[in-house]
Design a protein around this motif. Structure first.
Motif: not given
Length: 110
Positions: A1-18
């Motif tokens: 499970m990943k959570k996005i709370q702010c713009l910086k959180d997208f860095k966590k998911v950009e490499c694992i999601l399309s």
């Protein structure tokens, strides 16, 4: 499970999601920003904990949310260019928290 709370959180998911999924999530985030910001700049805006955008990754996480939550507000199927996702709204504290899951990960008939 990943959570996005702010713009910086997208860095966590950009490499694992399309890219298509990430762009969709960003558009959802921008919509929440437009609705919820109180004059905050986009770079410093943060969603409240109960409104984090949640990305469900494992079958177990998805099944727990869908099978044990009485507060499901809606379940929508969203077709992106290369995949289909579920957009799930859960009623929390009189607001809706958004959950997202890739359709192939769950056995749900919408």
């Amino acid at each position: 499970m990943k959570k996005i709370q702010c713009l910086k959180d997208f860095k966590k998911v950009e490499c694992i999601l399309s890219n298509h999924f990430v762009e969709y999530l960003k558009s959802e985030f921008y919509g929440l920003y437009d609705y919820l910001n109180n004059g905050d700049k986009l770079e410093s805006f943060s969603l409240p904990n109960y409104q984090n955008m949640v990305i469900l990754e494992e079958d177990e996480e998805i099944n727990i949310i869908l099978n044990s939550t009485l507060n499901i507000e809606f379940v929508e199927e969203v077709e992106l260019t290369q995949l289909v996702i579920y957009r799930i709204g859960i009623n929390i504290d009189e607001d809706v928290q958004l959950y997202f899951a890739i359709k192939d990960k769950c056995n749900l008939n919408v």
